[in-house]
Design an enzyme around this catalytic site. Structure first.
Site, mmCIF file in Angstrom:
data_model
loop_
_atom_site.group_PDB
_atom_site.id
_atom_site.type_symbol
_atom_site.label_atom_id
_atom_site.label_comp_id
_atom_site.label_asym_id
_atom_site.label_seq_id
_atom_site.Cartn_x
_atom_site.Cartn_y
_atom_site.Cartn_z
ATOM 1 N N HIS A 156 0.834 -1.201 0.000
ATOM 2 C CA HIS A 156 0.000 0.000 0.000
ATOM 3 C C HIS A 156 0.866 1.248 0.000
ATOM 4 C CE1 HIS A 156 0.920 -0.636 4.247
ATOM 5 N NE2 HIS A 156 0.663 0.658 4.463
ATOM 6 N N ASP A 158 0.454 5.029 1.629
ATOM 7 C CA ASP A 158 -0.354 5.539 2.742
ATOM 8 C C ASP A 158 -1.456 6.489 2.274
ATOM 9 O OD1 ASP A 158 1.049 4.146 4.756
ATOM 10 O OD2 ASP A 158 2.653 5.632 4.669
ATOM 11 N N HIS A 305 4.677 0.145 0.104
ATOM 12 C CA HIS A 305 5.453 -0.606 1.083
ATOM 13 C C HIS A 305 4.610 -1.718 1.696
ATOM 14 C CE1 HIS A 305 3.612 2.867 3.136
ATOM 15 N NE2 HIS A 305 3.508 2.080 4.191
ATOM 16 N N ARG A 321 5.540 7.437 12.990
ATOM 17 C CA ARG A 321 5.603 7.969 11.634
ATOM 18 C C ARG A 321 4.987 9.354 11.571
ATOM 19 N NH1 ARG A 321 1.779 4.930 7.865
ATOM 20 N NH2 ARG A 321 0.438 6.753 8.068
#
Length: 347
Positions: A156, A158, A305, A321
């Site tokens: 995916h 983000d 990722h 993150r």
């Protein structure tokens, strides 16, 4: 002061140590009932356009720089992200646009510095449903251990269902299992280049719908607040990066749902083909092995990722993150493939 916090919270947050919090409290996330307005469209100027093609401010001050694979991933030693100059951030923006993923070891950057860093590349994203550290809605926490087995699995990019999805993103891992817990990234540039010319031309100009409905449904099941209602957006299947001008494949199985203008069986068949292409893309994938205080900075616009959950029965993995938003994805018929650009550069 950290964004969106009260004066009373500031004192606590100045010393908030997420690593310590994870070690002492485990899964410390909070799920406030606060809601947010829908994200307004904004004009995004990628600072990589100001970058030095030689990236001298980075390379001349690093102790070691080396590529991890031919197509994606570069590791840089000897620099602290918390201390980068504005020129170095410009050069970093250009480098990550070209290489997709940058790895930095032994980083001292803390949460507030991480927010400042990410904010310098674009507005910070606040997730519509996920939990976050107390007072830090812009921080997305990664925490999984032997007792917590729910996770997002699969390739995916983000929040690709936003009108202006994620751009430059920073992830610091400060607790890692003894073995396992690596993360894969693949290059959207090389994924596009590996398609046949007829298929490339067919996909160019088509749009696919990306949806976050599964995340909203999950929040509803757990009785958590849905902070914003925006759930899906159509984006070009082939997008062009505003700095490099290179074409990138922009679909992935977690959020992409259907291709506009095609019958369902046609859309399903083409997406299945593209997902198999991504899943089998060993030649355009980099695998990053985390160490304590490793930071990865990546460009969500041209990569996807996939975290590897092979450690859930052996240890704990924790990190945080900070995510900037970028431009609305677009296709430019004047864009080039990276392979074309590389060939021209050699001539």
């Amino acid at each position: 002061m950290a964004p969106n916090v009260t004066v009373e919270e500031e004192i606590t947050q100045k010393s908030l140590d997420l690593q310590k919090l994870a070690l002492t409290k485990g899964n410390y996330l909070v799920f406030p009932e606060k809601k947010y307005p829908e994200i307004e469209v904004f004009e995004h100027e990628n600072r990589g356009k100001r970058g030095d093609p030689k990236k001298a401010s980075l390379f001349d001050n690093a102790s070691k720089v080396f590529d991890l694979t031919p197509h994606i991933g570069t590791e840089i030693h000897g620099l602290q992200l918390s201390q980068l100059t504005e020129q170095q951030k410009d050069d970093l923006a250009l480098l990550v646009a070209e290489r997709g993923v940058l790895v930095f070891r032994d980083q001292d950057i803390n949460v507030d510095e991480g927010l400042d860093f990410a904010r310098s590349f674009g507005p910070l994203h606040i997730h519509a449903t996920f939990g976050h550290p107390p007072g830090y809605p812009e921080i997305h926490t990664v925490y999984f251990d032997t007792k917590l087995v729910h996770f997002l699995d699969g390739w995916h990019s983000d929040v690709s269902y936003e009108k202006q999805p994620a751009g430059v993103t920073l992830l610091k891992m400060d607790i890692v299992p003894e073995v396992g817990g690596d993360t894969l990234w693949h290059s959207g540039y090389a994924a596009y280049d590996r398609l046949s010319k007829p298929l490339q031309k067919f996909l160019e100009g088509l749009k696919a719908v990306h949806s976050g409905q599964d995340q909203l449904d999950e929040a509803t099941r757990f009785g958590r607040t849905i902070r914003r209602q925006h759930v899906e957006q159509a984006h070009p299947i082939v997008r062009v990066h505003p700095v490099t001008g290179w074409k990138s494949l922009y679909v992935q199985p977690v959020f992409t749902r259907r291709i506009e203008g095609l019958r369902k069986h046609e859309s399903d068949a083409i997406l299945k083909l593209l997902y198999e292409h991504i899943n089998g893309g060993y030649d355009f994938t980099v695998r990053v092995k985390w160490e304590t205080n490793t930071v990865v900075v990546w460009d969500n616009t041209v990569t996807s990722h996939n975290a590897i959950f092979d450690y859930l029965d052996v240890g704990t993995r924790h990190g945080w993150r900070a995510t900037s938003q970028a431009e609305a994805p677009y296709f430019d018929p004047n864009g080039k493939s990276k392979a074309e650009a590389d060939a021209e550069a050699k001539n």
